[in-house]
Scaffold this motif. Structure first.
Motif, PDB file in Angstrom:
ATOM      1  N   MET A   1       0.844  -1.194   0.000  1.00 52.67           N
ATOM      2  CA  MET A   1       0.000   0.000   0.000  1.00 52.67           C
ATOM      3  C   MET A   1       0.881   1.247   0.000  1.00 52.67           C
ATOM      4  O   MET A   1       1.692   1.438   0.901  1.00 52.67           O
ATOM      5  N   LEU A   2       0.713   2.072  -1.023  1.00 53.17           N
ATOM      6  CA  LEU A   2       1.522   3.275  -1.163  1.00 53.17           C
ATOM      7  C   LEU A   2       0.918   4.422  -0.360  1.00 53.17           C
ATOM      8  O   LEU A   2      -0.284   4.670  -0.414  1.00 53.17           O
ATOM      9  N   SER A   3       1.766   5.109   0.367  1.00 55.91           N
ATOM     10  CA  SER A   3       1.355   6.275   1.131  1.00 55.91           C
ATOM     11  C   SER A   3       2.435   7.336   0.999  1.00 55.91           C
ATOM     12  O   SER A   3       3.414   7.153   0.272  1.00 55.91           O
ATOM     13  N   GLY A   4       2.270   8.442   1.686  1.00 60.64           N
ATOM     14  CA  GLY A   4       3.280   9.488   1.643  1.00 60.64           C
ATOM     15  C   GLY A   4       2.990  10.574   2.651  1.00 60.64           C
ATOM     16  O   GLY A   4       1.844  10.767   3.079  1.00 60.64           O
ATOM     17  N   PHE A   5       4.046  11.283   3.059  1.00 57.61           N
ATOM     18  CA  PHE A   5       3.915  12.401   3.992  1.00 57.61           C
ATOM     19  C   PHE A   5       3.293  13.572   3.245  1.00 57.61           C
ATOM     20  O   PHE A   5       3.968  14.264   2.475  1.00 57.61           O
ATOM     21  N   GLY A   6       2.018  13.819   3.491  1.00 59.34           N
ATOM     22  CA  GLY A   6       1.311  14.839   2.736  1.00 59.34           C
ATOM     23  C   GLY A   6       1.898  16.222   2.876  1.00 59.34           C
ATOM     24  O   GLY A   6       1.921  17.009   1.919  1.00 59.34           O
ATOM     25  N   ASP A   7       2.419  16.556   4.065  1.00 57.54           N
ATOM     26  CA  ASP A   7       2.916  17.915   4.264  1.00 57.54           C
ATOM     27  C   ASP A   7       4.249  18.171   3.584  1.00 57.54           C
ATOM     28  O   ASP A   7       4.743  19.306   3.577  1.00 57.54           O
ATOM     29  N   GLU A   8       4.858  17.142   2.987  1.00 57.97           N
ATOM     30  CA  GLU A   8       6.027  17.378   2.145  1.00 57.97           C
ATOM     31  C   GLU A   8       5.615  17.923   0.776  1.00 57.97           C
ATOM     32  O   GLU A   8       6.442  18.467   0.043  1.00 57.97           O
ATOM     33  N   ILE A   9       4.340  17.768   0.424  1.00 53.21           N
ATOM     34  CA  ILE A   9       3.827  18.259  -0.855  1.00 53.21           C
ATOM     35  C   ILE A   9       3.361  19.703  -0.722  1.00 53.21           C
ATOM     36  O   ILE A   9       3.728  20.573  -1.524  1.00 53.21           O
ATOM     37  N   ASP A  10       2.556  19.960   0.293  1.00 53.77           N
ATOM     38  CA  ASP A  10       1.948  21.274   0.495  1.00 53.77           C
ATOM     39  C   ASP A  10       1.375  21.306   1.909  1.00 53.77           C
ATOM     40  O   ASP A  10       0.971  20.266   2.431  1.00 53.77           O
TER      41      ASP A  10
ATOM     42  N   GLN B   1      12.112  -9.128  11.370  1.00 53.10           N
ATOM     43  CA  GLN B   1      10.922  -9.654  12.051  1.00 53.10           C
ATOM     44  C   GLN B   1      10.151  -8.579  12.796  1.00 53.10           C
ATOM     45  O   GLN B   1       8.977  -8.763  13.141  1.00 53.10           O
ATOM     46  N   HIS B   2      10.792  -7.419  13.012  1.00 55.33           N
ATOM     47  CA  HIS B   2      10.134  -6.343  13.748  1.00 55.33           C
ATOM     48  C   HIS B   2       9.633  -5.211  12.849  1.00 55.33           C
ATOM     49  O   HIS B   2       9.003  -4.284  13.342  1.00 55.33           O
ATOM     50  N   VAL B   3       9.927  -5.276  11.547  1.00 47.89           N
ATOM     51  CA  VAL B   3       9.563  -4.187  10.641  1.00 47.89           C
ATOM     52  C   VAL B   3       8.077  -4.266  10.308  1.00 47.89           C
ATOM     53  O   VAL B   3       7.597  -5.248   9.758  1.00 47.89           O
ATOM     54  N   ALA B   4       7.353  -3.188  10.631  1.00 48.43           N
ATOM     55  CA  ALA B   4       5.932  -3.120  10.325  1.00 48.43           C
ATOM     56  C   ALA B   4       5.615  -2.037   9.317  1.00 48.43           C
ATOM     57  O   ALA B   4       4.509  -2.028   8.752  1.00 48.43           O
ATOM     58  N   TYR B   5       6.565  -1.131   9.068  1.00 49.07           N
ATOM     59  CA  TYR B   5       6.268   0.055   8.259  1.00 49.07           C
ATOM     60  C   TYR B   5       7.543   0.443   7.518  1.00 49.07           C
ATOM     61  O   TYR B   5       8.634   0.414   8.093  1.00 49.07           O
ATOM     62  N   PHE B   6       7.406   0.819   6.241  1.00 43.64           N
ATOM     63  CA  PHE B   6       8.555   1.104   5.383  1.00 43.64           C
ATOM     64  C   PHE B   6       8.487   2.562   4.937  1.00 43.64           C
ATOM     65  O   PHE B   6       7.579   2.944   4.207  1.00 43.64           O
TER      66      PHE B   6
ATOM     67  N   ASP C   1      10.407 -11.845   1.878  1.00 45.90           N
ATOM     68  CA  ASP C   1      10.053 -12.242   3.237  1.00 45.90           C
ATOM     69  C   ASP C   1       8.580 -12.024   3.571  1.00 45.90           C
ATOM     70  O   ASP C   1       8.163 -12.196   4.715  1.00 45.90           O
ATOM     71  N   GLY C   2       7.793 -11.606   2.573  1.00 44.75           N
ATOM     72  CA  GLY C   2       6.354 -11.551   2.772  1.00 44.75           C
ATOM     73  C   GLY C   2       5.805 -10.249   3.312  1.00 44.75           C
ATOM     74  O   GLY C   2       4.645 -10.200   3.732  1.00 44.75           O
ATOM     75  N   PHE C   3       6.598  -9.175   3.298  1.00 48.95           N
ATOM     76  CA  PHE C   3       6.069  -7.888   3.743  1.00 48.95           C
ATOM     77  C   PHE C   3       4.904  -7.478   2.853  1.00 48.95           C
ATOM     78  O   PHE C   3       4.973  -7.577   1.630  1.00 48.95           O
ATOM     79  N   SER C   4       3.824  -6.986   3.465  1.00 44.89           N
ATOM     80  CA  SER C   4       2.647  -6.613   2.677  1.00 44.89           C
ATOM     81  C   SER C   4       1.982  -5.353   3.225  1.00 44.89           C
ATOM     82  O   SER C   4       0.780  -5.173   3.080  1.00 44.89           O
ATOM     83  N   GLY C   5       2.768  -4.501   3.851  1.00 46.91           N
ATOM     84  CA  GLY C   5       2.200  -3.333   4.514  1.00 46.91           C
ATOM     85  C   GLY C   5       2.341  -2.053   3.717  1.00 46.91           C
ATOM     86  O   GLY C   5       2.315  -2.053   2.488  1.00 46.91           O
ATOM     87  N   PHE C   6       2.531  -0.935   4.445  1.00 45.20           N
ATOM     88  CA  PHE C   6       2.610   0.380   3.840  1.00 45.20           C
ATOM     89  C   PHE C   6       4.048   0.723   3.453  1.00 45.20           C
ATOM     90  O   PHE C   6       4.992   0.452   4.199  1.00 45.20           O
ATOM     91  N   ALA C   7       4.187   1.339   2.289  1.00 41.30           N
ATOM     92  CA  ALA C   7       5.432   1.976   1.872  1.00 41.30           C
ATOM     93  C   ALA C   7       5.129   3.462   1.765  1.00 41.30           C
ATOM     94  O   ALA C   7       4.330   3.881   0.916  1.00 41.30           O
ATOM     95  N   SER C   8       5.729   4.262   2.623  1.00 44.93           N
ATOM     96  CA  SER C   8       5.366   5.673   2.739  1.00 44.93           C
ATOM     97  C   SER C   8       6.501   6.562   2.249  1.00 44.93           C
ATOM     98  O   SER C   8       7.617   6.524   2.778  1.00 44.93           O
ATOM     99  N   LEU C   9       6.210   7.379   1.245  1.00 43.23           N
ATOM    100  CA  LEU C   9       7.203   8.272   0.659  1.00 43.23           C
ATOM    101  C   LEU C   9       7.489   9.449   1.604  1.00 43.23           C
ATOM    102  O   LEU C   9       6.586  10.193   1.969  1.00 43.23           O
TER     103      LEU C   9
ATOM    104  N   VAL D   1       6.870  -5.822  -7.319  1.00 39.44           N
ATOM    105  CA  VAL D   1       6.040  -5.284  -6.246  1.00 39.44           C
ATOM    106  C   VAL D   1       5.052  -4.312  -6.873  1.00 39.44           C
ATOM    107  O   VAL D   1       5.439  -3.370  -7.561  1.00 39.44           O
ATOM    108  N   GLU D   2       3.782  -4.547  -6.634  1.00 33.90           N
ATOM    109  CA  GLU D   2       2.727  -3.670  -7.133  1.00 33.90           C
ATOM    110  C   GLU D   2       2.321  -2.705  -6.028  1.00 33.90           C
ATOM    111  O   GLU D   2       2.133  -3.116  -4.876  1.00 33.90           O
TER     112      GLU D   2
END
Length: 300
Positions: A33-42, A217-222, A254-262, A297-298
């Protein structure tokens, strides 16, 4: 998860006749799931959200809105933001709080109260994660750090949110060894890791080579950011020394399937009031998207 069929050629021989066989090759494509820090945009979410949607992200990471940090948001700010999110059909991946970006010996009650407010923001915006840090000036204050983070985890457990510790430079948990010490010593399911390649580079660590195996094993967020060793300057994913390609490939494997946040931090003189601006944020999204596609990775 989806499967894409490819083709490979295999030569076989029967007597003197060589036959080319087409054998299906199954490639598993995972979805993050793609995300991003909105306040870096505006500063204005009314600008942030359409840009994120145009780049293929259906989530935003909320650090501030209209120049107001999440810690200081009033209920009316939250209601206004929640309305914008609903109208645009955008979810919140995490609350990018500043909790723990403070001195280790600062008043614990003050920071605890700030955490309570941030957790309330997360609940209001249906954010599953809250980013935190592990204090400045804490190199020789391990016991204090662990005691304070344990108190943070108690709040998160009670409120059913997950804290993700970011390996920010110059805090206690800025190296893989100390991040591992934090999560294993606190020992709470409500305290996980927000992985940031660029921050590791900026403290002289090769992220994948020196940290991935211990922390996976402890990574929940990228958090997606790259940097170079020479001067610490942030760059689009794959253009620095942050071993983004190796990290993405390993997370996928390794099966990560969470958020990738720009979180690009790509300064643009045309947008001096924000960390990145819409033009360079798009550059960062395209760089990461290209790496992700190459590695099956989609992003959705």
């Amino acid at each position: 998860m989806r499967v894409v069929a490819g083709r490979v050629e295999r030569a076989t021989a029967s007597a003197s006749i060589a036959t080319i066989m087409l054998v299906p090759k199954m490639v598993v494509v995972v979805t993050w799931m793609l995300s991003g820090f909105g306040d870096e945009i505006d500063p204005d979410p009314a600008v942030q959200l359409p840009v994120l949607l145009a780049l293929g992200a259906r989530h935003v990471e909320v650090r501030s809105a209209w120049g107001v940090n999440v810690v200081d948001m009033r209920d009316e700010d939250l209601a206004r933001l929640a309305g914008l999110l609903e109208r645009h059909g955008v979810g919140v991946s995490a609350i990018a709080s500043p909790i723990g970006k403070s001195g280790v010996h600062d008043d614990p009650a003050t920071e605890q109260a700030r955490l309570e407010r941030v957790v309330a923001v997360a609940r209001r915006l249906a954010a599953p994660y809250v980013r935190i840090f592990s204090f400045y000036g804490a190199e020789d204050a391990r016991d204090v750090v662990l005691r304070r983070l344990r108190a943070f985890a108690d709040v998160a457990e009670r409120e059913s949110v997950v804290l993700v510790h970011e390996n920010e430079k110059a805090i206690y948990g800025d190296t893989p060894e100390r991040v591992l010490d934090i999560v294993e010593s606190v020992g709470s399911p409500a305290l996980r890791v927000a992985w940031d390649n660029a921050n590791f580079v900026q403290v002289g660590v090769r992220p994948f080579t020196d940290g991935y195996a211990a922390l996976r094993q402890h990574v929940a967020y990228f958090q997606v950011k790259d940097a170079r060793f020479a001067d610490g300057v942030e760059l689009p994913a794959g253009q620095g020394d942050g071993e983004l390609r190796e990290t993405i490939a390993a997370l996928r494997r390794d099966g990560f399937s969470g958020f990738a946040s720009l979180e690009p931090h790509l300064r643009d003189p045309a947008y001096p009031d924000v960390l990145t601006g819409p033009r360079r944020f798009g550059e960062a999204a395209r760089a990461f998207g290209g790496l992700a596609r190459e590695l099956d990775v989609e992003l959705a």
